[in-house]
Scaffold this active site. Structure first.
Site, PDB file in Angstrom:
ATOM      1  N   THR A  58       0.707  -1.192   0.045  1.00  0.00           N
ATOM      2  CA  THR A  58      -0.097  -0.169   0.103  1.00  0.00           C
ATOM      3  C   THR A  58       0.806   1.227   0.118  1.00  0.00           C
ATOM      4  OG1 THR A  58      -1.682  -1.077   1.420  1.00  0.00           O
ATOM      5  CG2 THR A  58      -1.953   1.151   1.203  1.00  0.00           C
ATOM      6  N   GLU A  63       8.832  13.700  -9.645  1.00  0.00           N
ATOM      7  CA  GLU A  63       9.481  14.585  -9.180  1.00  0.00           C
ATOM      8  C   GLU A  63       9.581  15.607 -10.206  1.00  0.00           C
ATOM      9  OE1 GLU A  63      10.908  11.579  -8.760  1.00  0.00           O
ATOM     10  OE2 GLU A  63       9.835  11.428  -6.835  1.00  0.00           O
ATOM     11  N   ASN A 120      14.245   4.147 -14.193  1.00  0.00           N
ATOM     12  CA  ASN A 120      14.294   5.484 -15.101  1.00  0.00           C
ATOM     13  C   ASN A 120      15.534   6.279 -14.625  1.00  0.00           C
ATOM     14  OD1 ASN A 120      11.893   5.393 -13.610  1.00  0.00           O
ATOM     15  ND2 ASN A 120      13.015   7.681 -13.611  1.00  0.00           N
TER      16      ASN A 120
HETATM   17  N1  HPA Z   1      10.428   8.980  -8.989  1.00  0.00           N
HETATM   18  C1  HPA Z   1       9.737   8.504  -8.030  1.00  0.00           C
HETATM   19  N2  HPA Z   1       9.335   7.024  -8.156  1.00  0.00           N
HETATM   20  C2  HPA Z   1       9.736   6.481  -9.245  1.00  0.00           C
HETATM   21  C3  HPA Z   1      10.481   6.804 -10.003  1.00  0.00           C
HETATM   22  C4  HPA Z   1      10.955   8.284 -10.269  1.00  0.00           C
HETATM   23  O1  HPA Z   1      11.688   8.656 -11.119  1.00  0.00           O
HETATM   24  N3  HPA Z   1      10.574   5.828 -11.240  1.00  0.00           N
HETATM   25  C5  HPA Z   1       9.955   4.755 -10.291  1.00  0.00           C
HETATM   26  N4  HPA Z   1       9.407   5.145  -9.451  1.00  0.00           N
END
Ligand code: HPA
Length: 275
Positions: free
Chosen positions: A96, A196, A238
């Protein structure tokens, strides 16, 4: 219409709900005590298939305090797994997230349930954004420490818990002994669910962060409160916003997780075998 979640009653004792959940797990699985618990985030799910033999799978919503997962890419089951070394693992495929807005008690319920089920080691995994440019999608990273930017805590009242060695140096050393090339980083938890901004990523970097995500810090605090030893691992799905020049998408995160899954699952299985 789903039955109300007992944790939504503010007068409920979250530790009693966790104890009730652990009882249901013990009754359903016939396993009185689980030794290790794993929360498998994006990209890590297949680890459940390779660490050992699943003897029971429980739909999370049948266990008090749990709910169905909000998201594709997240599974809603608890699994009891017999490990080759004779230990028992409880795999939580139903996280969660804080951003779901159900409150921090619901967020850390799986960790408290794992502790109530007997687990003394908590492995927390996630998919996250990478700030270091040397990382690429698919890189697994050990969490060395965290910065909690949610402005929230699972601890209630004047409960003072030391977090100096929250992400166990012993378990990180063990992971390094299995995979010496593993990098370590500081995980910065944002509330989400938006990714972000590039400016926020630069702030996270400036304050010492290497990884940005939306899950693990609050869970780790609850695990420490429960006296568990914590191992945290992020899969970089990423590069964080502004570090990579292309826009971020949930599909990209899921796809990176899928691609990395065989490798990181095998890595996690090797670590678990040594615990
Ligand atoms: N930011 C926050 N949470 C995430 C990201 C990200 O770039 N990639 C996968 N979860």
């Amino acid at each position: 219409m789903h039955a109300a979640n007992p944790l939504d009653d503010p007068t409920a004792d979250p530790f009693q709900v966790a104890a009730a959940a652990a009882s249901v797990i013990a009754e359903t699985t016939g396993v009185e005590r689980h030794d290790i618990a794993l929360t498998l985030g994006s990209g890590w799910g297949r680890a459940a298939d390779v660490i050992g033999e699943t003897t029971h799978t429980i739909a999370a919503h049948e266990v008090p305090g749990f709910s169905k997962p909000a998201l594709e890419g997240h599974v809603g089951t608890l699994r009891s797994i017999a490990l080759p070394n004779g230990k028992r693992a409880l795999v939580i495929g139903a996280r969660t997230h804080y951003y779901e807005g159900h409150g921090v008690r619901r967020v850390v319920h799986s960790v408290r349930t794992a502790a109530a089920a007997g687990a003394t080691t908590m492995i927390l995994t996630n998919g996250a954004g990478g700030i270091r440019e040397s990382w690429t999608a698919g890189t697994p990273v050990l969490i060395r420490d965290h910065i909690n930017l949610t402005a929230d805590s699972p601890l209630e009242g004047a409960t003072f818990v030391d977090l100096t060695d929250l992400y166990s140096a012993r378990l990180r050393a063990l992971a390094h002994s299995i995979e010496p090339s593993l990098d370590e980083g500081v995980y910065v938890q944002f509330r989400g669910p938006h990714y972000e901004t590039p400016a926020e990523v630069q702030m996270a970097k400036a304050i010492g962060g290497d990884i940005v995500g939306m899950s693990t810090a609050l869970e780790a605090i609850a695990a420490r409160q429960a006296g568990m030893e914590v191992l945290g691992m992020s899969l970089i799905t990423n590069l964080a916003a502004g570090i990579q020049q292309t826009p971020l998408s949930h599909e990209e995160v899921i796809e990176a997780g899928r691609a990395a899954e065989p490798v990181i699952s095998a890595l996690l299985a090797r670590i678990v075998a040594e615990l």
